[in-house]
Design a protein around this motif. Structure first.
Motif, PDB file in Angstrom:
ATOM      1  N   LYS A   1     -52.037 -50.846 -24.588  1.00 48.72           N
ATOM      2  CA  LYS A   1     -53.299 -50.264 -25.051  1.00 48.72           C
ATOM      3  C   LYS A   1     -54.442 -51.272 -24.936  1.00 48.72           C
ATOM      4  CE  LYS A   1     -53.308 -47.831 -28.851  1.00 48.72           C
ATOM      5  NZ  LYS A   1     -53.045 -47.429 -30.253  1.00 48.72           N
ATOM      6  N   LYS A   2     -54.161 -52.518 -25.255  1.00 50.18           N
ATOM      7  CA  LYS A   2     -55.205 -53.560 -25.183  1.00 50.18           C
ATOM      8  C   LYS A   2     -55.677 -53.775 -23.746  1.00 50.18           C
ATOM      9  CE  LYS A   2     -56.307 -58.186 -26.934  1.00 50.18           C
ATOM     10  NZ  LYS A   2     -57.004 -58.641 -25.721  1.00 50.18           N
ATOM     11  N   ASP A   3     -54.718 -53.721 -22.796  1.00 52.92           N
ATOM     12  CA  ASP A   3     -55.102 -53.851 -21.384  1.00 52.92           C
ATOM     13  C   ASP A   3     -56.067 -52.746 -20.975  1.00 52.92           C
ATOM     14  OD1 ASP A   3     -53.771 -56.164 -20.687  1.00 52.92           O
ATOM     15  OD2 ASP A   3     -51.924 -55.150 -20.072  1.00 52.92           O
ATOM     16  N   ILE A   4     -55.845 -51.532 -21.472  1.00 52.22           N
ATOM     17  CA  ILE A   4     -56.740 -50.416 -21.140  1.00 52.22           C
ATOM     18  C   ILE A   4     -58.114 -50.627 -21.783  1.00 52.22           C
ATOM     19  CG2 ILE A   4     -57.105 -47.930 -21.390  1.00 52.22           C
ATOM     20  CD1 ILE A   4     -54.038 -47.622 -21.384  1.00 52.22           C
ATOM     21  N   ILE A   5     -58.088 -50.996 -23.057  1.00 49.56           N
ATOM     22  CA  ILE A   5     -59.360 -51.193 -23.783  1.00 49.56           C
ATOM     23  C   ILE A   5     -60.160 -52.343 -23.181  1.00 49.56           C
ATOM     24  CG2 ILE A   5     -60.315 -51.894 -26.025  1.00 49.56           C
ATOM     25  CD1 ILE A   5     -57.927 -50.340 -27.296  1.00 49.56           C
ATOM     26  N   ASP A   6     -59.435 -53.369 -22.675  1.00 48.71           N
ATOM     27  CA  ASP A   6     -60.119 -54.521 -22.074  1.00 48.71           C
ATOM     28  C   ASP A   6     -60.443 -54.314 -20.605  1.00 48.71           C
ATOM     29  OD1 ASP A   6     -59.936 -55.752 -24.505  1.00 48.71           O
ATOM     30  OD2 ASP A   6     -58.226 -57.029 -23.978  1.00 48.71           O
ATOM     31  N   GLY A   7     -59.976 -53.201 -20.022  1.00 47.90           N
ATOM     32  CA  GLY A   7     -60.264 -52.921 -18.621  1.00 47.90           C
ATOM     33  C   GLY A   7     -59.472 -53.755 -17.646  1.00 47.90           C
ATOM     34  N   ASN A   8     -58.247 -54.176 -18.030  1.00 50.28           N
ATOM     35  CA  ASN A   8     -57.376 -54.927 -17.114  1.00 50.28           C
ATOM     36  C   ASN A   8     -56.624 -53.926 -16.234  1.00 50.28           C
ATOM     37  OD1 ASN A   8     -58.140 -57.370 -18.326  1.00 50.28           O
ATOM     38  ND2 ASN A   8     -56.515 -57.191 -19.874  1.00 50.28           N
TER      39      ASN A   8
ATOM     40  N   GLN B   1     -53.782 -36.915 -17.880  1.00 48.41           N
ATOM     41  CA  GLN B   1     -54.016 -38.294 -18.328  1.00 48.41           C
ATOM     42  C   GLN B   1     -54.210 -39.241 -17.143  1.00 48.41           C
ATOM     43  OE1 GLN B   1     -52.072 -36.141 -19.772  1.00 48.41           O
ATOM     44  NE2 GLN B   1     -51.554 -36.645 -21.897  1.00 48.41           N
ATOM     45  N   LEU B   2     -53.449 -38.981 -16.058  1.00 43.53           N
ATOM     46  CA  LEU B   2     -53.582 -39.836 -14.877  1.00 43.53           C
ATOM     47  C   LEU B   2     -54.955 -39.644 -14.229  1.00 43.53           C
ATOM     48  CD1 LEU B   2     -51.601 -41.848 -13.668  1.00 43.53           C
ATOM     49  CD2 LEU B   2     -50.889 -40.096 -12.035  1.00 43.53           C
ATOM     50  N   GLY B   3     -55.421 -38.374 -14.188  1.00 36.54           N
ATOM     51  CA  GLY B   3     -56.746 -38.108 -13.629  1.00 36.54           C
ATOM     52  C   GLY B   3     -57.850 -38.765 -14.446  1.00 36.54           C
ATOM     53  N   ASP B   4     -57.725 -38.720 -15.794  1.00 35.92           N
ATOM     54  CA  ASP B   4     -58.717 -39.360 -16.656  1.00 35.92           C
ATOM     55  C   ASP B   4     -58.759 -40.865 -16.411  1.00 35.92           C
ATOM     56  OD1 ASP B   4     -59.238 -36.899 -17.744  1.00 35.92           O
ATOM     57  OD2 ASP B   4     -58.030 -37.222 -19.569  1.00 35.92           O
ATOM     58  N   LEU B   5     -57.566 -41.474 -16.254  1.00 35.97           N
ATOM     59  CA  LEU B   5     -57.508 -42.921 -16.017  1.00 35.97           C
ATOM     60  C   LEU B   5     -58.189 -43.295 -14.699  1.00 35.97           C
ATOM     61  CD1 LEU B   5     -56.404 -45.799 -16.576  1.00 35.97           C
ATOM     62  CD2 LEU B   5     -54.292 -45.095 -15.409  1.00 35.97           C
TER      63      LEU B   5
ATOM     64  N   ARG C   1     -62.515 -45.708 -22.860  1.00 33.98           N
ATOM     65  CA  ARG C   1     -61.308 -46.550 -22.786  1.00 33.98           C
ATOM     66  C   ARG C   1     -60.390 -46.299 -23.995  1.00 33.98           C
ATOM     67  NH1 ARG C   1     -63.444 -52.597 -20.978  1.00 33.98           N
ATOM     68  NH2 ARG C   1     -63.960 -52.111 -18.781  1.00 33.98           N
ATOM     69  N   GLN C   2     -60.988 -46.182 -25.184  1.00 36.27           N
ATOM     70  CA  GLN C   2     -60.210 -45.939 -26.395  1.00 36.27           C
ATOM     71  C   GLN C   2     -59.437 -44.620 -26.279  1.00 36.27           C
ATOM     72  OE1 GLN C   2     -59.660 -47.631 -29.147  1.00 36.27           O
ATOM     73  NE2 GLN C   2     -61.189 -49.266 -29.219  1.00 36.27           N
ATOM     74  N   ALA C   3     -60.113 -43.578 -25.801  1.00 34.78           N
ATOM     75  CA  ALA C   3     -59.472 -42.261 -25.674  1.00 34.78           C
ATOM     76  C   ALA C   3     -58.341 -42.292 -24.661  1.00 34.78           C
ATOM     77  CB  ALA C   3     -60.521 -41.220 -25.274  1.00 34.78           C
ATOM     78  N   ILE C   4     -58.586 -42.974 -23.532  1.00 33.51           N
ATOM     79  CA  ILE C   4     -57.547 -43.072 -22.493  1.00 33.51           C
ATOM     80  C   ILE C   4     -56.356 -43.891 -23.003  1.00 33.51           C
ATOM     81  CG2 ILE C   4     -57.030 -44.039 -20.218  1.00 33.51           C
ATOM     82  CD1 ILE C   4     -59.979 -43.331 -19.475  1.00 33.51           C
ATOM     83  N   ALA C   5     -56.642 -44.976 -23.720  1.00 34.45           N
ATOM     84  CA  ALA C   5     -55.575 -45.824 -24.272  1.00 34.45           C
ATOM     85  C   ALA C   5     -54.697 -45.025 -25.230  1.00 34.45           C
ATOM     86  CB  ALA C   5     -56.172 -47.035 -24.978  1.00 34.45           C
ATOM     87  N   LYS C   6     -55.332 -44.225 -26.071  1.00 40.84           N
ATOM     88  CA  LYS C   6     -54.572 -43.424 -27.040  1.00 40.84           C
ATOM     89  C   LYS C   6     -53.701 -42.383 -26.331  1.00 40.84           C
ATOM     90  CE  LYS C   6     -55.177 -40.453 -31.096  1.00 40.84           C
ATOM     91  NZ  LYS C   6     -56.150 -39.826 -32.027  1.00 40.84           N
ATOM     92  N   ALA C   7     -54.243 -41.737 -25.311  1.00 42.48           N
ATOM     93  CA  ALA C   7     -53.507 -40.691 -24.593  1.00 42.48           C
ATOM     94  C   ALA C   7     -52.331 -41.277 -23.812  1.00 42.48           C
ATOM     95  CB  ALA C   7     -54.457 -39.949 -23.653  1.00 42.48           C
ATOM     96  N   LEU C   8     -52.562 -42.395 -23.117  1.00 45.72           N
ATOM     97  CA  LEU C   8     -51.491 -42.991 -22.317  1.00 45.72           C
ATOM     98  C   LEU C   8     -50.406 -43.627 -23.192  1.00 45.72           C
ATOM     99  CD1 LEU C   8     -53.391 -44.610 -19.310  1.00 45.72           C
ATOM    100  CD2 LEU C   8     -51.995 -42.560 -19.319  1.00 45.72           C
ATOM    101  N   ALA C   9     -50.806 -44.193 -24.315  1.00 44.67           N
ATOM    102  CA  ALA C   9     -49.827 -44.829 -25.212  1.00 44.67           C
ATOM    103  C   ALA C   9     -48.825 -43.813 -25.747  1.00 44.67           C
ATOM    104  CB  ALA C   9     -50.534 -45.528 -26.366  1.00 44.67           C
ATOM    105  N   SER C  10     -49.255 -42.557 -25.869  1.00 45.46           N
ATOM    106  CA  SER C  10     -48.348 -41.523 -26.377  1.00 45.46           C
ATOM    107  C   SER C  10     -47.305 -41.118 -25.336  1.00 45.46           C
ATOM    108  CB  SER C  10     -49.149 -40.296 -26.805  1.00 45.46           C
ATOM    109  OG  SER C  10     -49.765 -39.671 -25.683  1.00 45.46           O
ATOM    110  N   GLU C  11     -47.526 -41.521 -24.079  1.00 45.65           N
ATOM    111  CA  GLU C  11     -46.623 -41.144 -23.001  1.00 45.65           C
ATOM    112  C   GLU C  11     -45.559 -42.198 -22.711  1.00 45.65           C
ATOM    113  OE1 GLU C  11     -46.565 -38.231 -21.638  1.00 45.65           O
ATOM    114  OE2 GLU C  11     -48.372 -37.512 -22.674  1.00 45.65           O
TER     115      GLU C  11
END
Length: 525
Positions: A48-55, A72-76, A142-152
């Protein structure tokens, strides 16, 4: 109560093992063939931190090895393209937009979002309001994408498969299903039996099996030849498999866990395991023999009837293709397990045949009868090679009558081939004497407790290496004798009830003694 395990979870455990051992090609093939992806990360918070930090390099590497829903993949990918445009990395943005599968799916399912990205990438400048409309921001996206991907995705502890296997074996050891300090074949799920124990006389009861009700009790009991199981056959027809270390029913056998016990229509008075311990034969008072698959409880073959009267004793040949049986009808038979037919019949006893066994080389059948004799038969020809009257070789009055009808002597209850000395047999008769004979009928030794009445022997057993003889008597005492010198080495009072029989473990110094009050007493050295 059974535990259901999803097959997909098993596949994921294997995939995790492949990943940890860098077997990437095998992992990829398994994921493609099974359509089940591992979807694990070493640390969800770090992901999640990598997503929020844009890594994004790290995030894409993780996502490519996981199964993520198209939305979720399309959003990312959409967010990564927007940020590449913002950094004026237009070539990379165009490649992601036009050459990746998630963006082609987006183009088909949400063409207006795809056209917006095409419009952004064609501009000579970056318009933040157009990139993040409706008051959203890069950070919120980024926060929304991190939350969605973390659930997967999920986190799995290292070496999870090996840990679970270890825990399973430990549980089986605690339940007595796997013997401690023995090699375990994980692939076949069997314990390699090692004859580690020196013979020692069981002197104490360590566990008790108690049948429910006042009228139920074991008529027969036997240990499996691999030493893992104890089976009992009861007067009401039920056959049960026990954990002999704890005295509890084996609930790892599904049919027993679901209380679907295997059973016969009448009292089960004889039992025998095959050499590989996969089959269990049972004989009942109505002359029927059934052969059961121990693992499933399925009846593989039924001989109905095998005899005109009760089946007193039963045994398998070495390869488990034939069943040897004796009966109250004075006969001995060999039955073909595949054909279901009688292959051989041995006749010559003039009263009940109480016990039978094969010789170690299977060339002979040895029988014990209420006519006071032990007979040795040629397995192939069915001819009687020798008739032995044990009591005529000791001080017994001539012409002593067998109360059941023989003239040679008292009833012979059972006969046992001595381990490590197959030329010798132990004979237990309804007297205060046990006899050690050779296969030709010559007396080698006798054993007695010297009690003149009320303590005739009922049944006998031998220690695993053949160093000790055990016998239970009418006085409800178990007697132990040293086979080398004939000395009485121990007496153990087990019950006030009448004892029915005794069974010895093939590799450990453990005995099972069962009585008419519904008790199976488990004893050890």
């Amino acid at each position: 109560m059974s535990l259901e395990i999803e097959s997909s979870d098993v596949i994921r455990l294997i995939e995790q093992f492949l990943k940890e051992n860098n077997l990437s090609r095998t992992l990829q093939t398994l994921q493609e063939e099974s359509s089940i992806s591992l979807n694990t990360v070493e640390n969800v918070d770090a992901f999640k931190k990598d997503i929020i930090d844009g890594n994004w390099d790290s995030v894409l590497t993780t996502v490519l090895n996981a199964s993520v829903p198209a939305k979720q993949l399309g959003d990312l990918y959409e967010q990564i393209i927007v940020e590449l445009i913002e950094m004026r990395e237009l070539g990379a943005a165009r490649s992601l937009l036009r050459q990746t599968e998630p963006m082609q799916l987006l183009k088909a399912r949400a063409p207006e979002r795809f056209l917006r990205l095409e419009h952004l990438v064609s501009r000579t400048y970056f318009d933040i309001k157009e990139a993040y409309p409706d008051g959203t921001t890069k950070e919120k996206r980024r926060q929304a994408i991190a939350k969605a991907l973390a659930s997967e995705v999920s986190t799995v502890a290292p070496a999870r498969l090996l840990t679970l296997l270890g825990q399973s074996l430990k549980w089986q050891q605690q339940q007595g299903l796997v013997q401690p300090d023995t090699a375990f074949d994980l692939f076949r799920g069997t314990t390699q039996v090692v004859k580690a124990e020196d013979d020692a006389v069981p002197t104490k009861q360590y566990s008790l099996i108690k049948f429910p009700g006042k009228k139920t009790y074991a008529e027969s009991a036997v240990f499996s030849q691999d030493g893992q199981l104890l089976a009992t056959g009861s007067v009401d027809g039920f056959i049960e498999i026990w954990n002999y270390l704890t005295g509890k029913l084996r609930k790892d056998l599904r049919y027993q866990a679901e209380e679907n016990l295997i059973a016969m229509d009448n009292s089960v008075i004889s039992l025998a395991f095959s050499k590989d311990s996969e089959l269990l034969a049972s004989g009942s008072t109505d002359g029927v023999i059934a052969v059961w698959k121990v693992a499933t409880g399925h009846c593989q073959r039924r001989f109905s009837p095998a005899h005109s009267q009760g089946v007193t004793s039963i045994a398998f040949n070495k390869d488990g293709t034939q069943v040897l049986s004796s009966s109250f009808d004075h006969s001995i038979k060999i039955h073909g397990l595949k054909s279901g037919k009688i292959l051989k019949e041995f006749r010559g006893h003039t009263s009940f045949v109480n016990n039978i066994t094969f010789s170690a080389d299977m060339a002979r059948v040895i029988s014990a009868s209420s006519d006071g004799t032990v007979k040795v038969w040629d397995t192939k020809s069915t001819s009687c090679i020798a008739t032995i009257s044990p009591q005529t070789q000791v001080d017994v009055p001539k012409g002593a009558l067998n109360p059941i009808g023989g003239a040679s002597g008292q009833t012979v209850n059972n006969v046992i081939v001595i381990p490590n000395n197959p030329d010798q047999i132990l004979v237990c008769s309804k007297t205060n004497m046990l006899y050690l004979l050779n296969i030709r009928g010559q007396m080698l030794k006798s054993f007695t407790h010297d009690k003149k009445s009320g303590a005739d022997f009922i049944s006998a057993a031998i220690s695993p290496h053949g160093d000790f003889v055990y016998a239970v008597a009418e006085d409800s005492v178990m007697y132990a004798f040293n086979i080398s010198n004939g000395a009485l080495v121990n007496e153990l009072k087990l019950t006030e009830a009448e004892i029915i029989g005794i069974a010895s473990h093939p590799y450990s110094n453990i005995l099972a003694v069962y009585d008419e009050k519904g008790q199976v007493m488990l004893c050890k050295a």
